[in-house]
Design an enzyme around this catalytic site. Structure first.
Site, PDB file in Angstrom:
ATOM      1  N   LYS A 193       0.705  -1.137  -0.016  1.00 15.89           N
ATOM      2  CA  LYS A 193      -0.064  -0.024  -0.005  1.00 15.89           C
ATOM      3  C   LYS A 193       0.986   1.301  -0.056  1.00 15.89           C
ATOM      4  O   LYS A 193       1.998   1.135   0.661  1.00 15.89           O
ATOM      5  CB  LYS A 193      -0.897  -0.099   1.257  1.00 15.89           C
ATOM      6  CG  LYS A 193      -2.175   1.129   1.284  1.00 15.89           C
ATOM      7  CD  LYS A 193      -2.953   0.776   2.806  1.00 15.89           C
ATOM      8  CE  LYS A 193      -3.895   1.778   2.428  1.00 15.89           C
ATOM      9  NZ  LYS A 193      -4.760   1.677   3.768  1.00 15.89           N
ATOM     10  N   SER A 195      -9.624   1.774   3.092  1.00 15.56           N
ATOM     11  CA  SER A 195      -8.921   2.525   2.248  1.00 15.56           C
ATOM     12  C   SER A 195      -7.792   1.657   1.511  1.00 15.56           C
ATOM     13  O   SER A 195      -7.362   2.104   0.590  1.00 15.56           O
ATOM     14  CB  SER A 195      -8.166   3.669   2.876  1.00 15.56           C
ATOM     15  OG  SER A 195      -7.479   2.844   3.872  1.00 15.56           O
ATOM     16  N   SER A 213      -9.741  -0.469   7.399  1.00 14.78           N
ATOM     17  CA  SER A 213      -9.093  -0.319   5.913  1.00 14.78           C
ATOM     18  C   SER A 213      -8.472  -1.469   5.670  1.00 14.78           C
ATOM     19  O   SER A 213      -8.284  -1.565   4.260  1.00 14.78           O
ATOM     20  CB  SER A 213      -8.273   0.713   6.117  1.00 14.78           C
ATOM     21  OG  SER A 213      -8.967   1.987   6.140  1.00 14.78           O
TER      22      SER A 213
END
Lengths: 480, 477
Positions: A79, A154, A178
């Site tokens: 990420k 997210s 997330s």
């Protein structure tokens, strides 16, 4: 493993060790798929050359007979809020669009030391703030299962990468769900460990007392293996725990010994009936295998979301103060003095949701409001934590939905932030309590959309959580 | 109406730890700009602070010495504000639950003991420096970012500018004695803000206070407080009211003036620093630090008087500085004559330090060499004058041992009575007038004969033997 698609790392590792395939061919296949599915927008950066070069080095290492790492040849996506030296670190924000990190996160060092191959950096909601990945400054991510739907957020890019076979495993970060919510939306496993289990050094902070790096994978065992490598005390993060790291990947449970708590507050009208029905099916199967089910109450659940949005935004307002245009990142043109630089750079550099949360957090910390909001929320946080710690005196794991709704369409919730925030209603409390939780896929609904359920464990009981997850995974295998 | 001054001081003391408060960077002063930096003190995305244990220990040392309560559980906090030399956009400090609270500092002033109570002592980090004098742009030097500070906050117990200065001097002496800071005010190791107000003498109620910043010497502190007191009295006498505000001391214009309200009006939005775990001070750590505390100046001075039989005054002077006291004890041990050592320190050593404007740590003669020099005098190898005027002076310029200097330069004392007797005879026969004067009662001329003899013997004669022989000769004839 046709077309180099693997259902677990074990399959890949067996193939690599038998030398029927090379790391280079595997990495190359993943890179091709990433290119072919570029429209998913899962990746913000692909390390084509360095990943292939690393793959070659690993192939030579294996050929030379040297000992190989626990994650040998594992193609991993990261990420883009986790720092890698010499690579861009954008957090999907315009304010860091051209920023390159000068150091690597502890987790990156640990993955590389066990011979994982990093394929690239994945898309996310800006600074990890969002539940649909629509808050990325570099465009939304499409759900690989149904491209008209959001992948969740997210860690939407990471979930889409694993769900779409653009990486075998991906790192995410979980501040309020997330990792787990996008995992459930993209039909993969998403593990958020206990707060402090994994070093946060190099994870760009959103809500420091909530943030935890997590793993998105195809199986609980894969997630556990990567956890094993990343977990453990780090002198660079004083909130990292010195508790010994266990053999999480090998964890297993006898269903007859398993006591499952079912919180009544999580199974209300707010929950999509189809999701509820799918979860009940799993519960019945587990019960049939001998597990004990117990309804329990987590009485302060209704305050979790409000508490979370006070405390996490308060921390965020401070954590994001460093993006001021002074030393690095975006600086507005035509500035007259430092204050003008701050105001313009931050107004132009941050997206709408990030600005909303900075303002909210600044407000709750302001003189005259601190006691009413921040201090009170801290007290409620303690009550919520106690709810969980009390529950774990009676049960080994708590089972709940991951998301109240199936994957939704683009734009569906963007008009109203409160509706969007409700998407995290089942995942936020664990970050308040600091306990570990995992989302495990349990199948597709009638529209063919992935559904996940969530298992929640006591502090540092990741082994129990993984063991229970394997039982849930097994119920699915039985049914198909 | 007569007014009374009321002052409380907030002192920032820069600690002398080798590394910064929250990262491993060096705290070295004067390094090239932005060389003592890392992801943590540059506030790179994702970097995290880790508390330097030495900072905690320094805070506890100062807290114990100033009779504070040491919190068994304390927390760090973020103080949020935007400034270009503050990379994180917040300063890590302490707010609620500081490490030390409720203590006091005592000092002597004009023969009386004065006690100033402390509200708290807390740990925090320094900011960087903005550099404005290169071209049009402003530059940032982050070397100082994260350098550890202690903030020492007093109650408004100070009633005069002299007390303010004496309090600061005492605080400086304590941190230096503890070895936790160099306490250098001019270099910014000690920085002081003052909360100043006045009230009618006899009144219990405090007046409205102003906060005075930017005082960077003891003299500035005195001058700024004096100025501010007079200013406030003037305002009140002419029927005005004091505005609660922050004012800057301008040493050149010799005045305080209000900061722009924009600079002063801050809402720091303090909240607990989530990146750092709460600080727990165990009883074990506390007793460990207690055991490490140096003997404090008052205690040491008392011991010097009883153990070494030196005057109380000397003991007090020698114990104003821990290194000086260490120096004294080492030199005394080497020569075995604490009284003579004290005389040397009070005389030659302190005078030289003052002349050269240096600290004892930079004094070129090590304690051991001074001890050997004193023992050479004691053993009669050289006389006192040669020691002070010749050997000591040479030792300041070269690292040679006093024995080698004596040998090399032929400075050994002559104690050969026949040689001395011979020289005295020469002196007496060459000075018939003085001899006659002496005999007629001008006994002060004794010194003249000693001097002449010493001169003939190039200062190396044993003065005691000269005295003895001369006395005998003058009396016998």
């Amino acid at each position: 493993m046709s077309n180099f698609v693997f259902s677990s790392y074990r399959d890949l590792r067996d193939a690599l060790l038998s030398k029927s395939i090379s790391v280079e061919s595997v990495v190359s296949a993943y890179l091709s798929r990433i290119e072919a599915k570029a429209h998913l927008n899962a990746y913000l950066a692909v390390f084509k050359e360095s990943a292939l070069a690393h793959a070659k080095v690993l192939d030579e290492k294996l050929a030379s007979g040297k000992p190989i790492g626990k994650l040998f040849g594992m193609p991993i996506a990261v990420k883009d809020n986790i720092a890698m030296k010499g690579e861009k670190l954008t957090c999907a924000s315009k304010i860091l669009e051209n920023f390159t990190s000068i150091y690597s996160a502890t987790v990156i060092e640990r993955l590389l030391s066990e011979d994982a191959v990093i394929l690239g950096k994945t898309n996310l909601d800006e600074f990890a703030m969002g539940s649909s990945n629509e808050n990325s400054a570099f465009g939304a991510v499409k759900n690989p299962i149904n491209e008209s739907c959001v992948p969740g957020g997210s860690s939407g890019g990471s979930a889409a990468a694993v769900g779409g076979d653009l990486a075998l495993v991906a790192l995410g970060s979980d501040t309020g769900g997330s990792v787990r919510q996008p995992a459930s939306f993209c039909n993969v496993v998403g593990l958020k460990p206990t707060y402090g289990r994994i070093s946060r050094y190099g994870l760009v902070a959103f809500g420091s007392s909530f943030d935890q790096i997590g793993v998105l994978a195809k199986t609980a065992e894969d997630a556990a293996l990567v956890l094993e490598v990343m977990a453990g005390e780090d002198p660079m993060d004083s909130t990292s725990s010195n508790k010994p790291v266990e053999d999480y990947a090998r964890a297993s449970l006898d269903p007859k010994q398993l006591r499952i708590g079912v919180p009544k507050e999580f199974f209300t009208d707010a929950l999509d009936p189809e999701i509820n029905a799918m979860i009940q099916t799993v519960l019945e199967k587990l019960k049939a295998q001998g597990a004990t089910l117990a309804e329990l109450s987590l009485p302060h659940s209704e305050y979790a979301l409000a508490t979370y949005y006070i405390l996490a935004t308060a921390e965020a307002s401070s954590n994001l103060a460093r993006y001021d245009g002074a030393r690095y990142g975006y600086r507005a043109k035509e500035i007259t003095d430092p204050t003008d630089m701050y105001v313009k750079s931050r107004s132009e550099g941050f997206g709408k949701e990030v600005k909303r949360r900075i303002m909210l957090g600044t407000y709750v910390l302001s003189a005259g409001y601190y006691d009413a909001y921040y201090r009170k929320a801290q007290k409620v946080r303690r009550l919520i934590r106690n709810d969980y710690l009390n529950a774990f005196e009676q049960v080994d794991v708590i089972l709940s939905p991951t998301s109240p709704v199936p994957p939704f369409k683009f734009g569906e919730k963007m008009h109203d932030p409160l509706t969007m925030y409700l998407a995290d209603i089942y995942t936020v409390p664990m970050n308040l309590a600091g306990v570990p939780a995992i989302s495990v896929p349990i199948g597709l609904n009638a529209q063919g959309l992935p559904i996940g359920l969530q298992l929640i464990g006591n502090l540092f009981s990741e082994s129990t959580l993984i063991g229970a997850s394997k039982l849930v995974e097994a119920t699915r295998e039985h049914s198909f | 109406m007569e007014y009374e001054l009321v002052v409380g001081l907030e002192v920032h003391c820069q600690l002398n730890t080798k590394t910064k408060a929250f990262c491993g960077c060096s705290t070295e002063f004067g390094a090239p700009a932005n060389t003592n930096v890392c992801p943590v003190c540059l506030a790179m995305p994702g970097a995290l602070p880790v508390l330097n244990k030495q900072v905690l220990e320094s805070a506890i040392k100062l807290g114990l010495t100033t009779h504070c309560t040491i919190a068994p559980y304390s927390i760090m906090a973020r103080k949020n504000y935007f400034y270009p030399d503050l990379p994180k956009g917040y300063q890590i400090s302490q707010y609620e639950e500081p490490i030390c609270s409720e203590g006091y500092i005592e000092f002597d002033l004009d023969g009386e003991k004065k006690r100033v109570r402390l509200v708290r002592i807390h740990m925090e980090e320094d900011a960087g420096k903005s550099i404005h004098d290169i071209g049009e742009e402003t530059y940032i030097d982050a070397n100082r970012c994260g350098v550890p500070l202690l903030e020492i906050v007093s109650y408004p117990d100070i009633r005069s500018t002299k007390e303010a200065s004496a309090y600061l001097q005492k605080l400086r002496a304590i941190v230096r004695w503890l070895g936790i800071s160099d306490g250098n005010m001019e270099e910014g190791s000690l920085r002081c803000d003052a909360n100043v107000s006045v009230r009618p003498k006899g009144s219990e109620k405090f007046g409205t206070r102003t906060e005075i910043k930017n005082m960077n010497s003891f003299k500035s502190v005195e001058n700024a407080i004096q100025y501010e007191m007079e200013r406030q009295i003037e305002v009140l006498k002419s029927g005005g009211t004091i505005v609660q505000e922050t004012r800057l001391w301008d040493a050149d214009k010799f005045e305080t003036r209000p900061m722009r309200s924009k600079e002063a009006a801050h809402d720091y939005r303090y909240f607990p620093e989530p990146d750092l775990v709460p600080i727990e001070v165990s009883d074990e750590l506390l007793s460990l630090i207690k055991a490490e505390l140096p003997e404090m100046p008052e205690v040491r001075a008392t011991r010097f008087v009883s153990q070494y039989q030196i005057p109380e005054y000397d003991a007090k002077v020698i114990t104003t500085d821990r290194l000086l006291a260490d120096y004294y004890e080492e030199a005394a041990k080497v020569c075995g004559d604490p009284k003579a050592t004290s005389n040397w320190i009070m005389g030659e050593v302190l005078r030289t330090l003052k002349e050269k404007a240096i600290e004892i740590s930079a004094f070129p003669i090590e304690a051991k060499r001074l001890g050997v020099l004193i023992s050479l005098v004691k053993q009669g190898v050289i006389n006192g004058n040669t020691a002070k005027e010749v050997v000591f002076v040479k030792m300041l310029d070269e690292p040679t041992s006093p024995q080698d200097i004596v040998k090399r330069d032929g400075l050994a004392q002559v104690s050969d009575t026949s040689a001395i007797e011979k020289e005295i005879a020469e002196v007496l026969s060459a000075s018939p007038t003085q001899l006659a004067d002496y005999r007629s009662g001008k006994t002060k001329l004794f010194g003249y004969f000693v001097g002449e003899t010493m001169k003939r013997m190039k200062g190396k004669a044993n003065p005691q033997i000269i005295n003895d022989i001369l006395k005998r000769k003058l009396e016998s004839v």
